[in-house]
Design a protein around this motif. Structure first.
Motif, mmCIF file in Angstrom:
data_model
loop_
_atom_site.group_PDB
_atom_site.id
_atom_site.type_symbol
_atom_site.label_atom_id
_atom_site.label_comp_id
_atom_site.label_asym_id
_atom_site.label_seq_id
_atom_site.Cartn_x
_atom_site.Cartn_y
_atom_site.Cartn_z
ATOM 1 N N ASP A 72 0.870 -0.839 0.098
ATOM 2 C CA ASP A 72 0.068 -0.252 0.095
ATOM 3 C C ASP A 72 0.448 1.178 -0.098
ATOM 4 N N ASP A 73 1.731 1.701 0.514
ATOM 5 C CA ASP A 73 3.290 2.339 0.839
ATOM 6 C C ASP A 73 3.909 2.689 -0.578
ATOM 7 N N ILE A 74 3.724 1.715 -1.591
ATOM 8 C CA ILE A 74 3.978 1.605 -2.850
ATOM 9 C C ILE A 74 3.457 2.154 -3.295
ATOM 10 N N CYS A 75 2.205 2.223 -3.598
ATOM 11 C CA CYS A 75 1.187 2.418 -4.737
ATOM 12 C C CYS A 75 0.699 3.864 -4.093
ATOM 13 N N GLU A 76 1.016 4.626 -2.479
ATOM 14 C CA GLU A 76 0.536 5.416 -2.302
ATOM 15 C C GLU A 76 1.247 6.774 -2.493
ATOM 16 N N ASN A 77 3.040 5.505 -2.654
ATOM 17 C CA ASN A 77 3.684 6.706 -2.889
ATOM 18 C C ASN A 77 3.679 7.723 -4.844
ATOM 19 N N LEU A 78 3.412 6.286 -5.484
ATOM 20 C CA LEU A 78 3.391 6.420 -6.454
ATOM 21 C C LEU A 78 2.125 7.499 -7.120
ATOM 22 N N LYS A 79 1.010 7.353 -6.122
ATOM 23 C CA LYS A 79 -0.164 8.222 -6.266
ATOM 24 C C LYS A 79 0.286 9.960 -6.247
ATOM 25 N N SER A 80 0.958 10.011 -5.643
ATOM 26 C CA SER A 80 1.452 11.157 -4.679
ATOM 27 C C SER A 80 2.344 11.708 -5.546
ATOM 28 N N GLN A 81 3.138 11.176 -6.722
ATOM 29 C CA GLN A 81 3.539 11.820 -7.971
ATOM 30 C C GLN A 81 2.906 11.799 -9.282
ATOM 31 N N VAL A 82 1.600 10.680 -9.460
ATOM 32 C CA VAL A 82 1.121 10.854 -10.411
ATOM 33 C C VAL A 82 -0.165 10.490 -9.657
ATOM 34 N N SER A 83 -1.032 11.327 -9.629
ATOM 35 C CA SER A 83 -2.867 11.695 -9.223
ATOM 36 C C SER A 83 -3.850 9.931 -10.317
ATOM 37 N N SER A 84 -3.542 9.808 -11.230
ATOM 38 C CA SER A 84 -3.692 8.733 -11.603
ATOM 39 C C SER A 84 -2.864 8.378 -12.724
ATOM 40 N N PRO A 85 -2.098 6.681 -11.684
ATOM 41 C CA PRO A 85 -1.257 6.235 -12.428
ATOM 42 C C PRO A 85 -1.647 4.951 -13.655
ATOM 43 N N THR A 86 -1.240 5.143 -14.701
ATOM 44 C CA THR A 86 -1.219 3.627 -15.128
ATOM 45 C C THR A 86 -0.631 2.206 -14.707
ATOM 46 N N ASP A 87 -1.353 1.104 -15.118
ATOM 47 C CA ASP A 87 -0.750 -0.122 -15.086
ATOM 48 C C ASP A 87 0.299 -0.082 -15.103
ATOM 49 N N ASP A 88 0.878 -0.102 -16.085
ATOM 50 C CA ASP A 88 2.372 0.090 -16.174
ATOM 51 C C ASP A 88 2.771 0.719 -14.609
ATOM 52 N N GLN A 89 2.138 1.746 -15.062
ATOM 53 C CA GLN A 89 3.263 2.065 -13.554
ATOM 54 C C GLN A 89 3.062 1.802 -12.190
ATOM 55 N N ILE A 90 2.041 1.656 -11.821
ATOM 56 C CA ILE A 90 1.958 0.850 -10.336
ATOM 57 C C ILE A 90 3.310 -0.269 -10.591
ATOM 58 N N PHE A 91 2.876 -1.235 -11.667
ATOM 59 C CA PHE A 91 3.999 -2.355 -11.963
ATOM 60 C C PHE A 91 5.355 -1.753 -11.983
ATOM 61 N N GLN A 92 5.383 -1.134 -12.982
ATOM 62 C CA GLN A 92 6.937 -1.304 -12.388
ATOM 63 C C GLN A 92 7.145 -0.329 -10.923
ATOM 64 N N ALA A 93 6.814 0.502 -10.806
ATOM 65 C CA ALA A 93 7.468 1.138 -9.371
ATOM 66 C C ALA A 93 7.086 -0.230 -8.429
ATOM 67 N N PHE A 94 6.139 -1.544 -7.921
ATOM 68 C CA PHE A 94 6.363 -2.471 -7.451
ATOM 69 C C PHE A 94 7.536 -3.226 -7.340
ATOM 70 N N ILE A 95 7.742 -3.418 -9.082
ATOM 71 C CA ILE A 95 8.975 -3.834 -9.741
ATOM 72 C C ILE A 95 10.170 -3.274 -8.970
ATOM 73 N N TYR A 96 10.541 -2.082 -9.327
ATOM 74 C CA TYR A 96 11.240 -1.183 -8.401
ATOM 75 C C TYR A 96 11.679 -1.650 -6.723
ATOM 76 N N TYR A 97 10.642 -1.135 -5.962
ATOM 77 C CA TYR A 97 10.493 -1.317 -4.281
ATOM 78 C C TYR A 97 11.175 -2.808 -4.815
ATOM 79 N N MET A 98 10.605 -3.654 -5.445
ATOM 80 C CA MET A 98 11.062 -5.058 -4.681
ATOM 81 C C MET A 98 12.670 -5.562 -5.041
ATOM 82 N N GLU A 99 13.063 -4.559 -5.792
ATOM 83 C CA GLU A 99 14.570 -4.764 -6.797
ATOM 84 C C GLU A 99 15.318 -4.166 -5.607
#
Length: 108
Positions: A72-99
């Motif tokens: 949830d923190d990963i997704c909230e951080n992304l939403k603080s940067q982009v108001s309506s993130p795309t699925d690709d942006q959400i997935f990339q934020a997850f992968i970035y965090y995991m790596e």
């Protein structure tokens, strides 16, 4: 029995899940369409091994990936940067965090 979701379904709606639960995923490489479960990480049969995964995750060949609160923190951080993130942006934020064990910083 819990429902199986795709990873992107969970990433899109982290608030719908108990944040004390954990995300379980099939083996890497992960994709947005990877199968996923959200389960209580303490629901293990092997009381002597607290790091063991719940039986349901094991039955589907899934392993612990991350706690839902962190997801949830990963997704909230992304939403603080982009108001309506795309699925690709959400997935990339997850992968970035995991790596990288760090939140993604988009150039917007």
């Amino acid at each position: 029995m819990s429902s199986i979701y795709t990873l992107i379904e969970i990433l899109r709606s982290t608030q719908k899940f108990d944040l004390d639960n954990a995300l379980y995923l099939e083996r890497k490489p992960w994709s947005a369409s990877s199968q996923a479960l959200v389960l209580d990480p303490d629901d293990v049969e092997e009381a002597l091994d607290p790091d063991s995964d719940p039986k349901e995750a094991k039955d589907f060949g899934m392993k612990y990936a991350i706690m839902m609160q962190d997801l949830d923190d990963i997704c909230e951080n992304l939403k603080s940067q982009v108001s309506s993130p795309t699925d690709d942006q959400i997935f990339q934020a997850f992968i970035y965090y995991m790596e990288n064990d760090a939140f993604i910083k988009l150039r917007v």
